[in-house]
Write a protein that holds these residues in place. Structure first.
Motif, PDB file in Angstrom:
ATOM      1  N   GLY A  29       0.845  -1.205   0.000  1.00  0.00           N
ATOM      2  CA  GLY A  29       0.000   0.000   0.000  1.00  0.00           C
ATOM      3  C   GLY A  29       0.869   1.239   0.000  1.00  0.00           C
ATOM      4  N   PRO A  30       1.158   1.781   1.173  1.00  0.00           N
ATOM      5  CA  PRO A  30       1.974   2.986   1.214  1.00  0.00           C
ATOM      6  C   PRO A  30       3.465   2.708   1.044  1.00  0.00           C
ATOM      7  CG  PRO A  30       1.366   2.359   3.417  1.00  0.00           C
ATOM      8  CD  PRO A  30       0.639   1.415   2.484  1.00  0.00           C
ATOM      9  N   GLY A  31       3.869   1.471   0.994  1.00  0.00           N
ATOM     10  CA  GLY A  31       5.285   1.151   0.872  1.00  0.00           C
ATOM     11  C   GLY A  31       5.504  -0.189   0.196  1.00  0.00           C
ATOM     12  N   VAL A  32       6.752  -0.640   0.230  1.00  0.00           N
ATOM     13  CA  VAL A  32       7.148  -1.905  -0.380  1.00  0.00           C
ATOM     14  C   VAL A  32       7.821  -2.747   0.690  1.00  0.00           C
ATOM     15  CG1 VAL A  32       8.568  -2.974  -2.177  1.00  0.00           C
ATOM     16  CG2 VAL A  32       7.475  -0.768  -2.604  1.00  0.00           C
ATOM     17  N   GLY A  33       7.416  -4.007   0.788  1.00  0.00           N
ATOM     18  CA  GLY A  33       8.048  -4.928   1.724  1.00  0.00           C
ATOM     19  C   GLY A  33       9.093  -5.753   1.008  1.00  0.00           C
ATOM     20  N   VAL A  34      10.204  -6.008   1.680  1.00  0.00           N
ATOM     21  CA  VAL A  34      11.284  -6.829   1.137  1.00  0.00           C
ATOM     22  C   VAL A  34      11.642  -7.853   2.202  1.00  0.00           C
ATOM     23  CG1 VAL A  34      13.649  -6.812   0.224  1.00  0.00           C
ATOM     24  CG2 VAL A  34      12.168  -4.846  -0.163  1.00  0.00           C
ATOM     25  N   ARG A  35      11.773  -9.133   1.797  1.00  0.00           N
ATOM     26  CA  ARG A  35      12.162 -10.170   2.752  1.00  0.00           C
ATOM     27  C   ARG A  35      13.008 -11.237   2.064  1.00  0.00           C
ATOM     28  NH1 ARG A  35       6.545 -13.581   3.842  1.00  0.00           N
ATOM     29  NH2 ARG A  35       6.503 -14.621   1.823  1.00  0.00           N
ATOM     30  N   ASP A  36      13.696 -12.028   2.863  1.00  0.00           N
ATOM     31  CA  ASP A  36      14.527 -13.129   2.388  1.00  0.00           C
ATOM     32  C   ASP A  36      13.614 -14.297   2.018  1.00  0.00           C
ATOM     33  OD1 ASP A  36      16.230 -15.332   2.089  1.00  0.00           O
ATOM     34  OD2 ASP A  36      17.450 -14.827   3.825  1.00  0.00           O
ATOM     35  N   VAL A  42      12.193 -14.303   9.397  1.00  0.00           N
ATOM     36  CA  VAL A  42      13.153 -13.417  10.062  1.00  0.00           C
ATOM     37  C   VAL A  42      12.606 -11.998  10.172  1.00  0.00           C
ATOM     38  CG1 VAL A  42      15.428 -12.350   9.847  1.00  0.00           C
ATOM     39  CG2 VAL A  42      15.159 -14.788   9.483  1.00  0.00           C
ATOM     40  N   GLY A  43      11.896 -11.558   9.154  1.00  0.00           N
ATOM     41  CA  GLY A  43      11.327 -10.223   9.210  1.00  0.00           C
ATOM     42  C   GLY A  43      11.204  -9.586   7.851  1.00  0.00           C
ATOM     43  N   VAL A  44      10.620  -8.417   7.844  1.00  0.00           N
ATOM     44  CA  VAL A  44      10.350  -7.680   6.612  1.00  0.00           C
ATOM     45  C   VAL A  44      10.935  -6.284   6.740  1.00  0.00           C
ATOM     46  CG1 VAL A  44       8.534  -6.705   5.156  1.00  0.00           C
ATOM     47  CG2 VAL A  44       8.234  -8.967   6.179  1.00  0.00           C
ATOM     48  N   LEU A  45      11.629  -5.861   5.716  1.00  0.00           N
ATOM     49  CA  LEU A  45      12.108  -4.491   5.621  1.00  0.00           C
ATOM     50  C   LEU A  45      11.057  -3.723   4.834  1.00  0.00           C
ATOM     51  CD1 LEU A  45      14.385  -2.385   5.915  1.00  0.00           C
ATOM     52  CD2 LEU A  45      15.301  -3.244   3.751  1.00  0.00           C
ATOM     53  N   THR A  46      10.518  -2.671   5.420  1.00  0.00           N
ATOM     54  CA  THR A  46       9.500  -1.858   4.756  1.00  0.00           C
ATOM     55  C   THR A  46      10.137  -0.564   4.277  1.00  0.00           C
ATOM     56  OG1 THR A  46       7.817  -2.776   6.219  1.00  0.00           O
ATOM     57  CG2 THR A  46       7.243  -0.791   5.006  1.00  0.00           C
ATOM     58  N   LEU A  47      10.011  -0.309   2.988  1.00  0.00           N
ATOM     59  CA  LEU A  47      10.612   0.869   2.358  1.00  0.00           C
ATOM     60  C   LEU A  47       9.543   1.732   1.708  1.00  0.00           C
ATOM     61  CD1 LEU A  47      13.459  -1.039   0.489  1.00  0.00           C
ATOM     62  CD2 LEU A  47      13.708   0.257   2.599  1.00  0.00           C
ATOM     63  N   SER A  48       9.825   3.021   1.648  1.00  0.00           N
ATOM     64  CA  SER A  48       8.959   3.900   0.864  1.00  0.00           C
ATOM     65  C   SER A  48       9.177   3.564  -0.609  1.00  0.00           C
ATOM     66  CB  SER A  48       9.321   5.368   1.118  1.00  0.00           C
ATOM     67  OG  SER A  48      10.596   5.654   0.560  1.00  0.00           O
ATOM     68  N   PRO A  49       8.230   3.905  -1.476  1.00  0.00           N
ATOM     69  CA  PRO A  49       8.437   3.654  -2.902  1.00  0.00           C
ATOM     70  C   PRO A  49       9.722   4.313  -3.430  1.00  0.00           C
ATOM     71  CG  PRO A  49       6.149   4.179  -2.493  1.00  0.00           C
ATOM     72  CD  PRO A  49       6.888   4.437  -1.206  1.00  0.00           C
ATOM     73  N   GLU A  50      10.038   5.492  -2.922  1.00  0.00           N
ATOM     74  CA  GLU A  50      11.251   6.192  -3.372  1.00  0.00           C
ATOM     75  C   GLU A  50      12.512   5.455  -2.914  1.00  0.00           C
ATOM     76  OE1 GLU A  50       7.788   8.781  -3.123  1.00  0.00           O
ATOM     77  OE2 GLU A  50       8.768   7.652  -1.533  1.00  0.00           O
ATOM     78  N   ALA A  51      12.505   4.978  -1.681  1.00  0.00           N
ATOM     79  CA  ALA A  51      13.663   4.240  -1.160  1.00  0.00           C
ATOM     80  C   ALA A  51      13.829   2.913  -1.901  1.00  0.00           C
ATOM     81  CB  ALA A  51      13.524   4.007   0.339  1.00  0.00           C
ATOM     82  N   TYR A  52      12.720   2.252  -2.226  1.00  0.00           N
ATOM     83  CA  TYR A  52      12.793   0.997  -2.970  1.00  0.00           C
ATOM     84  C   TYR A  52      13.358   1.244  -4.369  1.00  0.00           C
ATOM     85  CZ  TYR A  52      11.558  -3.336  -5.270  1.00  0.00           C
ATOM     86  OH  TYR A  52      11.618  -4.503  -5.994  1.00  0.00           O
ATOM     87  N   ALA A  54      15.375   3.598  -5.259  1.00  0.00           N
ATOM     88  CA  ALA A  54      16.805   3.877  -5.089  1.00  0.00           C
ATOM     89  C   ALA A  54      17.575   2.572  -4.854  1.00  0.00           C
ATOM     90  CB  ALA A  54      17.030   4.848  -3.932  1.00  0.00           C
ATOM     91  N   LEU A  55      17.013   1.665  -4.066  1.00  0.00           N
ATOM     92  CA  LEU A  55      17.661   0.375  -3.815  1.00  0.00           C
ATOM     93  C   LEU A  55      17.806  -0.422  -5.114  1.00  0.00           C
ATOM     94  CD1 LEU A  55      18.714  -1.866  -1.894  1.00  0.00           C
ATOM     95  CD2 LEU A  55      16.330  -2.630  -1.696  1.00  0.00           C
ATOM     96  N   VAL A  56      16.742  -0.491  -5.908  1.00  0.00           N
ATOM     97  CA  VAL A  56      16.791  -1.215  -7.174  1.00  0.00           C
ATOM     98  C   VAL A  56      17.824  -0.597  -8.110  1.00  0.00           C
ATOM     99  CG1 VAL A  56      15.476  -1.775  -9.262  1.00  0.00           C
ATOM    100  CG2 VAL A  56      14.452  -2.102  -7.003  1.00  0.00           C
ATOM    101  N   THR A  57      17.871   0.724  -8.174  1.00  0.00           N
ATOM    102  CA  THR A  57      18.874   1.408  -9.006  1.00  0.00           C
ATOM    103  C   THR A  57      20.280   1.080  -8.548  1.00  0.00           C
ATOM    104  OG1 THR A  57      17.341   3.206  -9.496  1.00  0.00           O
ATOM    105  CG2 THR A  57      19.693   3.673  -9.785  1.00  0.00           C
ATOM    106  N   TYR A  58      20.503   1.100  -7.255  1.00  0.00           N
ATOM    107  CA  TYR A  58      21.838   0.815  -6.683  1.00  0.00           C
ATOM    108  C   TYR A  58      22.243  -0.629  -6.971  1.00  0.00           C
ATOM    109  CZ  TYR A  58      25.591   0.134  -3.344  1.00  0.00           C
ATOM    110  OH  TYR A  58      26.792  -0.183  -2.773  1.00  0.00           O
TER     111      TYR A  58
END
Length: 61
Positions: A29-36, A42-52, A54-58
């Protein structure tokens, strides 16, 4: 404080480039979840769309 995303209803998907064994992402919804994908409890890293983005670009560079 904002509400927590409903991770039980999240539609997790894996990258076809990872061979299915890397990370999973879900639109929360308001963000993107990333997990192993091999260890999702173990858990979920929740990122804003902008941070996600940037992560994909990096990672792609």
């Amino acid at each position: 404080m904002g509400s927590s995303p409903d991770l039980m209803r999240a539609q997790w998907r894996r990258s076809s480039y990872s061979g299915g064994e890397c990370v999973e992402v879900a639109d929360l919804g308001p963000g993107v979840g990333v997990r192993d994908s091999k260890n999702p409890e173990v858990g979920v890293l929740t990122l804003s769309p902008e941070a996600y983005a940037a992560l994909v670009t990096y990672v792609s560079a």
